[in-house]
Write an enzyme that holds these catalytic residues in place. Sequence first.
Site, short mmCIF file in Angstrom:
data_model
loop_
_atom_site.label_atom_id
_atom_site.label_comp_id
_atom_site.label_asym_id
_atom_site.label_seq_id
_atom_site.Cartn_x
_atom_site.Cartn_y
_atom_site.Cartn_z
CB ILE A 182 4.15 -16.48 -37.21
CG1 ILE A 182 4.56 -17.82 -36.61
CG2 ILE A 182 5.41 -15.61 -37.45
CD1 ILE A 182 5.58 -18.61 -37.46
CG ASP A 183 1.54 -9.79 -36.99
OD1 ASP A 183 1.14 -9.92 -38.16
OD2 ASP A 183 1.71 -8.68 -36.46
CB THR B 239 4.46 -15.06 -41.97
OG1 THR B 239 3.51 -15.35 -40.96
CG2 THR B 239 4.89 -16.34 -42.63
CG ASP C 246 -2.93 -8.84 -39.16
OD1 ASP C 246 -2.10 -9.75 -39.07
OD2 ASP C 246 -3.64 -8.64 -40.17
C1 LIP Z 1 1.30 -9.29 -41.74
C2 LIP Z 1 1.36 -8.02 -40.92
C3 LIP Z 1 2.23 -7.04 -41.66
C4 LIP Z 1 1.36 -6.56 -42.76
C5 LIP Z 1 0.92 -7.70 -43.63
C6 LIP Z 1 0.44 -8.91 -42.90
P1 LIP Z 1 1.25 -11.90 -41.17
O1 LIP Z 1 0.73 -10.37 -41.04
O2 LIP Z 1 1.61 -8.05 -39.65
O3 LIP Z 1 2.63 -5.93 -40.88
O4 LIP Z 1 1.98 -5.56 -43.46
O5 LIP Z 1 -0.10 -7.24 -44.46
O6 LIP Z 1 -0.89 -8.81 -42.48
O7 LIP Z 1 0.75 -12.37 -42.50
O8 LIP Z 1 2.72 -11.89 -41.10
O9 LIP Z 1 0.61 -12.58 -40.03
#
Ligand code: LIP
Length: 261
Positions: free
Chosen positions: A90-91, A93, A216
């Site tokens: 899940i990117d 979260t 990411d």
């Molecule tokens: C998140 C990213 C978000 C970034 C955070 C974090 P997660 O990933 O997609 O844009 O600002 O630092 O890395 O933790 O939701 O997988």
Amino acid sequence: MNNREVAIVAARDAGELIQKYVNKNFQVEEKSSVFDLVTEVDRESEQLIRKKILESNPTHRIIGEEGIDHVNDLTLLMESDDYIWVIDPIDGTTNFVHGLPGYCISIALVYKKEIILGVIYDPNLNELFCAEKGKGAYLNDRKLSISDIKKIEYSVLATGFPSDIKGARAKVIQGINEIGSVCSNIRSYGAAALHLAYVAAGRLEGYWEYNLNAWDIAAGYLLVKEAGGIVSDTSGNLYELTTRDILATNGQIHTELVGKL
Ligand code: LIP
């Protein structure tokens, strides 16, 4: 199933699993800080994706956000393993935890240190982004190409707010100070992979952020590249899997943004 089909099925199935938890109670934990969250749904999603990949490719290495400690491990793994899947179950979260849309599943496949496949799936909008090296980038069935806007003043850009508030987040805020008054507008959807997919789709002219991890960025990197854009670090050096400070653009505004960051 070929690897592209495996990645697509895994992403869609993970999306279905994640959506079952919307508006339900689930366990949320803090990782490195109060700004860095993980849920039981992230873990379940990662397990599902791993299982799907291993069913077709039992010898492939998989690194996932919830499975390893640090991206440095990747440098070592690239010496020992030809095939490495890099997954974020899940990117975005934080969005998911807050009941906001703006999260996705990100799956990339690396072969001999090169990213050859990238899939990003947004289960809220049913948008499936897919790129294969040398074969272009697609959103569902539509071939993608980056925006042709040439000037920063017409550009909509995105950034994100990393969990490391003292270092990385402070630099983001500094960047907004530099760029915010000279671009058309700035967005922050809260998911790095979606920002990259949106650059590939021509929805955004550019995106930058600091201190990200390979999971990411990896799939989104290939999408942007195959759609005709440029991905580098924020100093302008071309992207490698271990790059953590990222700038992705349509190419037209890249050099100017490097100058401002
Ligand atoms: C998140 C990213 C978000 C970034 C955070 C974090 P997660 O990933 O997609 O844009 O600002 O630092 O890395 O933790 O939701 O997988």
